[in-house]
Design an enzyme around this catalytic site. Sequence first.
Site, PDB file in Angstrom:
ATOM      1  N   CYS A  42       2.276  66.185  17.427  1.00 48.57           N
ATOM      2  CA  CYS A  42       2.397  64.748  17.182  1.00 48.57           C
ATOM      3  C   CYS A  42       0.994  64.126  17.047  1.00 48.57           C
ATOM      4  O   CYS A  42       0.035  64.589  17.652  1.00 48.57           O
ATOM      5  CB  CYS A  42       3.152  64.084  18.325  1.00 48.57           C
ATOM      6  SG  CYS A  42       3.458  62.319  18.050  1.00 48.57           S
ATOM      7  N   ASP A  44       0.125  61.416  18.294  1.00 46.55           N
ATOM      8  CA  ASP A  44      -0.128  60.643  19.516  1.00 46.55           C
ATOM      9  C   ASP A  44      -1.516  60.947  20.097  1.00 46.55           C
ATOM     10  O   ASP A  44      -1.869  62.117  20.301  1.00 46.55           O
ATOM     11  CB  ASP A  44       0.955  60.985  20.549  1.00 46.55           C
ATOM     12  CG  ASP A  44       0.976  60.008  21.708  1.00 46.55           C
ATOM     13  OD1 ASP A  44      -0.071  59.851  22.378  1.00 46.55           O
ATOM     14  OD2 ASP A  44       2.030  59.388  21.954  1.00 46.55           O
ATOM     15  N   HIS A  98       6.116  66.263  22.551  1.00 49.95           N
ATOM     16  CA  HIS A  98       5.683  65.784  23.865  1.00 49.95           C
ATOM     17  C   HIS A  98       6.710  64.818  24.429  1.00 49.95           C
ATOM     18  O   HIS A  98       7.433  64.150  23.686  1.00 49.95           O
ATOM     19  CB  HIS A  98       4.296  65.131  23.794  1.00 49.95           C
ATOM     20  CG  HIS A  98       4.254  63.867  23.006  1.00 49.95           C
ATOM     21  ND1 HIS A  98       4.299  62.625  23.603  1.00 49.95           N
ATOM     22  CD2 HIS A  98       4.196  63.638  21.676  1.00 49.95           C
ATOM     23  CE1 HIS A  98       4.258  61.703  22.651  1.00 49.95           C
ATOM     24  NE2 HIS A  98       4.194  62.276  21.485  1.00 49.95           N
ATOM     25  N   CYS A 101       7.724  60.598  23.595  1.00 47.44           N
ATOM     26  CA  CYS A 101       7.225  60.422  22.222  1.00 47.44           C
ATOM     27  C   CYS A 101       7.772  59.119  21.619  1.00 47.44           C
ATOM     28  O   CYS A 101       8.988  58.908  21.564  1.00 47.44           O
ATOM     29  CB  CYS A 101       7.633  61.609  21.366  1.00 47.44           C
ATOM     30  SG  CYS A 101       7.045  61.503  19.661  1.00 47.44           S
TER      31      CYS A 101
HETATM   32 CO    CO Z   1       4.733  61.460  19.715  1.00 48.39          CO
END
Ligand code: CO
Length: 214
Positions: A42, A44, A98, A101
């Site tokens: 991701c 993130d 994760h 998310c």
């Molecule tokens: Co995420």
Amino acid sequence: MSDLQNLFDNNERWAEAINQQDPGFFAKLARQQAPEYLWIGCSDARVPANEIVGLLPGDLFVHRNVANVVLHTDLNCLSVIQYAVDVLKVRHILVTGHYGCGGVRASMQDTQFGLIDGWLRTIRDLYYEHREHLATLPGEEERVDRHGELNVIQQVAHVRHTTSVQNAWHRGQELSVHGCIYGIKDGRWKNLDVTVSGIEQLPPQYRLRPLGQN
Ligand code: CO
């Protein structure tokens, strides 16, 4: 002083520290990269690929997008997989989601976020598919986290069904696809135990013979 000065300072210290530990490290890397792993994770900011698994530059080939989605029409992700498998010959593909998310959470809500709603649509489809199972979980956090795991499992399936991965197995190349999930709250990276390492592990409906072979 530039707004980015602290980043340049950080970079100088970082490069210096690596050079101290291993003089010639960067010169060596400049000649070639030979990573053993492809990370699909991701975007993130709390999920920094190399740091999580303690790897240095050169050890991890990385593709990141919102909610670690692998689509068979996404030229970007497919090109990363093809290059990693065919040219770099990575041995492991690590699909890593994760917990908590935001992309996964958004796919379970009725709010529009714009263009990204389309990107997340297949995760919403997956949510719909598993709605009864997810509804049995006690709270929103549990549902988001479980759906995050289901999303990883789904994306592992997408990776193993790509022709790049299937062709690698056809020619006897060693390659495993793993599904993992990272905990932002505790920093732990967990194996979801959905590893596939050969074409015989695919459902027959997804197995493709090599191009030109009848
Ligand atoms: Co995420």
